[in-house]
Scaffold this active site. Structure first.
Site, short mmCIF file in Angstrom:
data_model
loop_
_atom_site.label_atom_id
_atom_site.label_comp_id
_atom_site.label_asym_id
_atom_site.label_seq_id
_atom_site.Cartn_x
_atom_site.Cartn_y
_atom_site.Cartn_z
N SER A 1 0.84 -1.21 0.00
CA SER A 1 0.00 0.00 0.00
C SER A 1 0.87 1.25 0.00
CB SER A 1 -0.94 0.01 1.21
OG SER A 1 -0.24 -0.22 2.41
N GLU B 1 -9.30 -9.14 4.62
CA GLU B 1 -9.54 -7.71 4.37
C GLU B 1 -10.94 -7.51 3.79
OE1 GLU B 1 -6.57 -5.66 2.06
OE2 GLU B 1 -7.82 -3.85 1.88
O1 KIV Z 1 -0.40 -3.34 1.43
C1 KIV Z 1 -1.04 -3.36 2.48
O2 KIV Z 1 -0.98 -2.46 3.33
C2 KIV Z 1 -1.91 -4.49 2.71
C3 KIV Z 1 -3.02 -4.28 3.65
C4 KIV Z 1 -4.11 -3.58 2.93
C5 KIV Z 1 -3.46 -5.55 4.22
O3 KIV Z 1 -1.76 -5.49 2.09
#
Ligand code: KIV
Length: 284
Positions: free
Chosen positions: A49, A186
């Site tokens: 993310s 999620e």
């Molecule tokens: O990349 C991320 O932060 C994640 C979360 C959304 C679980 O995979």
């Protein structure tokens, strides 16, 4: 603050056995990792993310292994004791079991991670098995899996119908059987999360927007402090509006420089008179 003890896999399972919820947050940089370490957060996920929250991409897909390693190293420097998870970026594990093991190994060797996470269900079970057989703890990620956002039809709740919920529950079993020590759910309905948690055998279930029945909770750091300007997901509680504090500070700085109120005497350095006189002579 007293030095905290290093989190270990047995201590995570002990928390589950004692019915103590596990805390987990995303983190991408040294100063935030330092604060999370001080706050006693059990697990830190260096999520891909970061492509959106830190690098401003529209999705997580452009994130590379190099991005992930660099950020994971910074987080580890800030938090030596949390259980640190490296999130495997798009196409670092999908092509083959071999690519999955090789890239999982990079998180461990180059960034001192404790485990890795990857997205996908039964189709990714052989990648989980390969990584676990290589001695690397692995976490599965089901429900809304952002690397497949196009196939899933957008950032939306997954598994609302019985048939889709059954598929997610079966995927969870497949990952558990392949050796995943943890599965992150999620944005699935709370009752599906509860069912999967009850059916789990030796596998820790974590919730991100999937209700209170899991063994622990995950939030995206930027969502909980109002730091991501593009949108605020419903599931994210804002625990403090750091974004607003920062914006007000930036406006005040801008105004003070323009209004010649900054800097003040305590914000600069001086030199002795004789050195200054000497300098002026030298410069003539
Ligand atoms: O990349 C991320 O932060 C994640 C979360 C959304 C679980 O995979």
């Amino acid at each position: 603050m007293p030095e905290r003890k290093k989190m270990t896999l047995p201590s995570l399972f002990k928390k589950v056995a004692n019915n103590e919820p596990i805390t987990m947050l995303t983190c991408y940089d040294y100063p935030t990792a330092y604060f999370q370490e001080q706050a006693g957060i059990d697990m830190i996920l260096v999520g891909d993310s970061l492509g959106m929250t830190m690098l401003g991409y529209e999705s997580t897909l452009p994130v590379t292994m190099e991005d992930m390693i660099r950020h994971s190293q910074a987080v580890r420097r800030g938090s030596p004791n949390a259980w640190l998870i490296g999130d495997m970026p798009y196409m670092s594990y999908q092509p083959s079991v071999e690519s999955a093991i090789r890239n999982a190994g990079r998180f461990m060797a180059e960034a001192s991670c404790d485990a890795i996470k990857l997205e996908g269900g039964a189709a990714m079970a052989d990648r989980i098995r390969g990584i676990v057989d290589a001695g690397i703890p692995a976490i599965g990620h089901l429900g809304l899996t952002p690397q497949s956002v196009s196939a899933l039809g957008g950032f939306r709740v997954q598994g609302k119908s019985a048939s889709l919920a059954k598929k997610i529950a079966e995927d969870a079993k497949a990952l558990e059987k392949a050796g995943a020590f943890m599965i992150l759910l999620e944005m699935v309905p709370d009752r599906l999360c509860e069912v999967i948690t009850k059916r789990a055998e030796g596998c820790i279930i974590m919730s991100l927007g999937s209700g209170p029945h899991a063994h622990g909770q995950l939030l995206i750091y930027h969502d909980m402090f109002g730091l991501y300007p593009r949108f605020k997901p419903k599931m994210a509680k804002v625990f403090g509006n750091a974004g607003e504090v920062i914006l007000n500070g930036l406006k005040a700085y801008h105004d003070e420089v323009i209004g010649k109120q900054f800097p003040q005497r305590e914000n600069w350095f001086t030199m002795p008179d004789e050195e200054y006189d000497e300098l002026l002579k030298e410069l003539k």
